[in-house]
Scaffold this motif. Structure first.
Motif, PDB file in Angstrom:
ATOM      1  N   LYS A 144       9.583   6.519 -16.562  1.00 52.32           N
ATOM      2  CA  LYS A 144       9.334   5.727 -15.155  1.00 52.32           C
ATOM      3  C   LYS A 144       7.687   6.000 -14.803  1.00 52.32           C
ATOM      4  N   VAL A 145       7.344   7.056 -14.949  1.00 49.74           N
ATOM      5  CA  VAL A 145       5.939   7.444 -14.775  1.00 49.74           C
ATOM      6  C   VAL A 145       5.111   6.719 -15.721  1.00 49.74           C
ATOM      7  N   ARG A 147       5.723   3.860 -17.253  1.00 50.79           N
ATOM      8  CA  ARG A 147       5.732   2.256 -16.703  1.00 50.79           C
ATOM      9  C   ARG A 147       4.808   2.011 -15.523  1.00 50.79           C
ATOM     10  N   GLU A 148       5.029   2.946 -14.700  1.00 51.49           N
ATOM     11  CA  GLU A 148       4.325   2.916 -13.394  1.00 51.49           C
ATOM     12  C   GLU A 148       2.746   2.761 -13.701  1.00 51.49           C
ATOM     13  N   GLU A 151       1.820  -0.465 -15.350  1.00 52.34           N
ATOM     14  CA  GLU A 151       1.809  -1.461 -14.224  1.00 52.34           C
ATOM     15  C   GLU A 151       0.608  -1.229 -13.162  1.00 52.34           C
ATOM     16  N   ALA A 152       0.324  -0.155 -12.772  1.00 50.82           N
ATOM     17  CA  ALA A 152      -0.917   0.081 -11.761  1.00 50.82           C
ATOM     18  C   ALA A 152      -2.198  -0.214 -12.440  1.00 50.82           C
ATOM     19  N   SER A 175      -1.375   3.367  -5.718  1.00 52.60           N
ATOM     20  CA  SER A 175      -0.348   2.711  -6.031  1.00 52.60           C
ATOM     21  C   SER A 175       0.745   3.367  -6.840  1.00 52.60           C
ATOM     22  N   MET A 176       0.322   4.568  -7.322  1.00 48.57           N
ATOM     23  CA  MET A 176       1.367   5.507  -8.373  1.00 48.57           C
ATOM     24  C   MET A 176       2.339   6.175  -7.193  1.00 48.57           C
ATOM     25  N   HIS A 177       3.110   5.846  -6.679  1.00 49.73           N
ATOM     26  CA  HIS A 177       4.134   6.359  -5.785  1.00 49.73           C
ATOM     27  C   HIS A 177       4.980   7.320  -6.480  1.00 49.73           C
ATOM     28  N   TYR A 178       5.510   6.682  -7.827  1.00 43.64           N
ATOM     29  CA  TYR A 178       6.629   7.632  -8.456  1.00 43.64           C
ATOM     30  C   TYR A 178       6.132   8.850  -9.124  1.00 43.64           C
ATOM     31  N   GLY A 248      10.666   3.088  -2.187  1.00 42.08           N
ATOM     32  CA  GLY A 248       9.730   3.024  -3.278  1.00 42.08           C
ATOM     33  C   GLY A 248       8.262   3.607  -3.175  1.00 42.08           C
TER      34      GLY A 248
END
Length: 276
Positions: A144-145, A147-148, A151-152, A175-178, A248
């Motif tokens: 998940k990290v 992928r984030e 995307e960011a 924007s990388m909240h996760y 999110g």
């Protein structure tokens, strides 16, 4: 060859370069043992009922600690002085180079509170807590990290390391909240400072009614607090970054529950942002 020692030295060198803009170069032989030895001596106080007597008589481990503190203070104050000179001579882009530079800029706005002694304490907090454990991420969390981050930053597999760094802008990081949640969850379970202590500056009463006197020492254990079910729920021992997310978006918890960075003033929030 002591691989663990090499990794520790490498981490120490990295935090100095990123945090303070100087090459410590322990891998080439510079000695960082004064910091490690002092840390051990301070923790030894927890099990040595005679440490105050030793301190008063200036003998044994307390005499050695006193000497180490003098060496460390001189080293840190010299570091602050050199950084000020570097900022003036090289006309560094103010507030944009490293952590110490930014704190020096902030200190100009509040010189009464952000004294050199305060800057020394902030600097030491980085050095003492230079080993942060981020290895507890589960494979699914890592996915998940990853992928984030992709995307960011709008990165692709053909990017070079230098090109990727250019895409790590403030906006991308914000924007990388996760990722923020995953790192914070790691620090909840594995705080850089697992045991901490404070000295009361005046007589006070704790919320439960316990009275303390000026000069009393109070210790608390962030490592244990991160696993208390009445603070974090029945899944307190589970690694679950989602507990920090609301639809999110990262939502901070009370600093009196999540004590990795301790409640404090704005400069302490700056320190937290850089650590994360």
């Amino acid at each position: 060859m002591d691989l663990q020692d090499l990794l520790m030295k490498s981490t120490f060198d990295s935090i100095f370069k990123v945090g303070f803009g100087f090459e410590l170069d322990t891998l080439s032989g510079s000695d960082e043992s004064t910091f490690d030895d002092s840390n051990v001596m301070v923790y030894w106080r927890y099990v040595d009922p005679l440490w105050k007597i030793k301190r008063s008589l200036n003998i044994g481990s307390e005499a050695a600690l006193k000497q180490n503190i003098r060496v460390i203070d001189n080293f840190i104050y010299d570091l602050i002085r050199r950084k000020r000179e570097q900022m003036e001579e090289r006309q560094l882009e103010r507030g944009k180079e490293d952590i110490l530079s930014r704190f020096l800029v902030e200190s100009e706005k509040d010189p009464e509170n952000m004294t050199d002694q305060y800057l020394r304490d902030i600097t030491l907090s980085f050095i003492i807590g230079h080993i942060c454990k981020y290895s507890h991420l589960h494979p699914l969390v890592q996915e998940k990290v990853t992928r984030e981050v992709i995307e960011a930053t709008e990165a692709d597999e053909n990017l070079s390391a230098d090109e990727f760094v250019l895409k790590l802008t403030e906006a991308a990081l914000d924007s990388m909240h996760y990722l923020h949640a995953a790192v914070t969850e790691t620090l909840r379970l594995y705080p850089a400072v697992p045991v901490d202590g404070k000295i009361s500056e005046e007589d006070d009463t704790l919320p439960d009614g316990f009275k303390i006197k000026k000069g009393d020492g109070i210790n608390y254990i962030p490592y244990a607090m991160g696993r208390m079910t009445y603070i974090w729920g029945e899944d307190a021992e589970d690694f679950r970054p989602e507990r920090w997310l609301d639809s999110g978006v990262f939502r901070a918890k009370s600093p009196f529950n999540f004590t990795a960075f301790q409640p404090g003033r704005a400069p302490d929030m700056l320190r937290e942002r850089f650590c994360l």
